[in-house]
Write an enzyme that holds these catalytic residues in place. Structure first.
Site, PDB file in Angstrom:
ATOM      1  N   ASP A 142       0.824  -1.213   0.000  1.00  0.00           N
ATOM      2  CA  ASP A 142       0.000   0.000   0.000  1.00  0.00           C
ATOM      3  C   ASP A 142       0.856   1.260   0.000  1.00  0.00           C
ATOM      4  O   ASP A 142       0.422   2.324  -0.446  1.00  0.00           O
ATOM      5  CB  ASP A 142      -0.952   0.095   1.192  1.00  0.00           C
ATOM      6  CG  ASP A 142      -1.038  -1.117   2.060  1.00  0.00           C
ATOM      7  OD1 ASP A 142      -0.382  -2.115   1.768  1.00  0.00           O
ATOM      8  OD2 ASP A 142      -1.782  -1.057   3.040  1.00  0.00           O
ATOM      9  N   ALA A 143       2.088   1.135   0.524  1.00  0.00           N
ATOM     10  CA  ALA A 143       2.986   2.291   0.562  1.00  0.00           C
ATOM     11  C   ALA A 143       3.262   2.830  -0.831  1.00  0.00           C
ATOM     12  O   ALA A 143       3.631   4.002  -0.990  1.00  0.00           O
ATOM     13  CB  ALA A 143       4.298   1.907   1.238  1.00  0.00           C
TER      14      ALA A 143
END
Length: 222
Positions: free
Chosen positions: A137-138
């Protein structure tokens, strides 16, 4: 006549869509003080990124005013985790607001924030692991910030850093056979009950959103 009615129907549908999105957005603005997460947390940072996009599309001053209030309230700053991607996503809104209003105050904290990248190991579980993009998700939260900054200051090579870190995260988490990212390294050896590999739909959605947004932005710059 068919073409005329089709055009009218399409325009009517577009107006209906805008009215619905405006209604949802204004509800959120009216209830923002009741949100349990901090204004600068990733949940709100992603919301504000979407809202600044909508503001640019509609040129509705209500959205710009709201985002200006958020920025000024927090002095265009961040939560305490210096390198954490989730705490950097708010800068995507800050930069877009700077592009509109050209006030250096809006962007100076962001430039200071990214000035000295972490040298921590990438893998989740390593010391200071959250300082690198070690979970998929980063790849939505942080890379667009560097891409946006590079557009403003190409001489600082922000894009080189973004590309290097994105590639390392991809080399670590991407499964070429499945065409999907693992959420983080913990899931690489795991299997579902049916023997299939374990992937996280939402995390891959974040990656896809970054790729689509970044590709669209590059195309618009050509």
């Amino acid at each position: 006549l068919f073409a005329v009615f089709t055009t009218v129907d399409a325009r009517s549908k577009k107006d209906q869509d805008r009215a619905l999105i405006d209604k949802v957005a204004m509800w959120q603005i009216d209830h923002q003080t009741k949100v349990k997460h901090h204004d600068l947390a990733w949940t709100n940072g992603v919301l504000f990124r979407g809202m600044v996009e909508w503001a640019d599309y509609t040129q509705d001053s209500r959205y710009y005013d709201f985002l200006m209030q958020i920025g000024k309230k927090h002095r265009w700053g961040f939560l305490k985790r210096l390198y954490h991607a989730d705490d950097l996503v708010i800068a995507q809104m800050y930069i877009r607001m700077y592009e509109k209003y050209h006030d250096p105050v809006m962007i100076q904290p962001t430039i200071a924030r990214v000035a000295k990248p972490s040298k921590a190991r990438l893998w989740l579980g390593a010391k200071n692991w959250s300082e690198r993009w070690s979970w998929c998700d980063a790849l939505f939260m942080a890379p667009p910030v560097y891409g946006q900054l590079n557009k403003l200051y190409p001489e600082k090579n922000y894009l080189d850093f973004m590309d290097r870190e994105f590639r390392e995260a991809t080399d670590s988490l991407y499964d070429a056979d499945a065409g999907l990212y693992y959420r983080d390294r913990r899931y690489i050896p795991k299997k579902e009950k049916n023997g299939e590999k374990v992937f996280w739909g939402r995390g891959n959605g974040w990656v896809f959103a970054f790729v689509i947004t970044n590709t669209s932005q590059r195309a618009s710059d050509l």
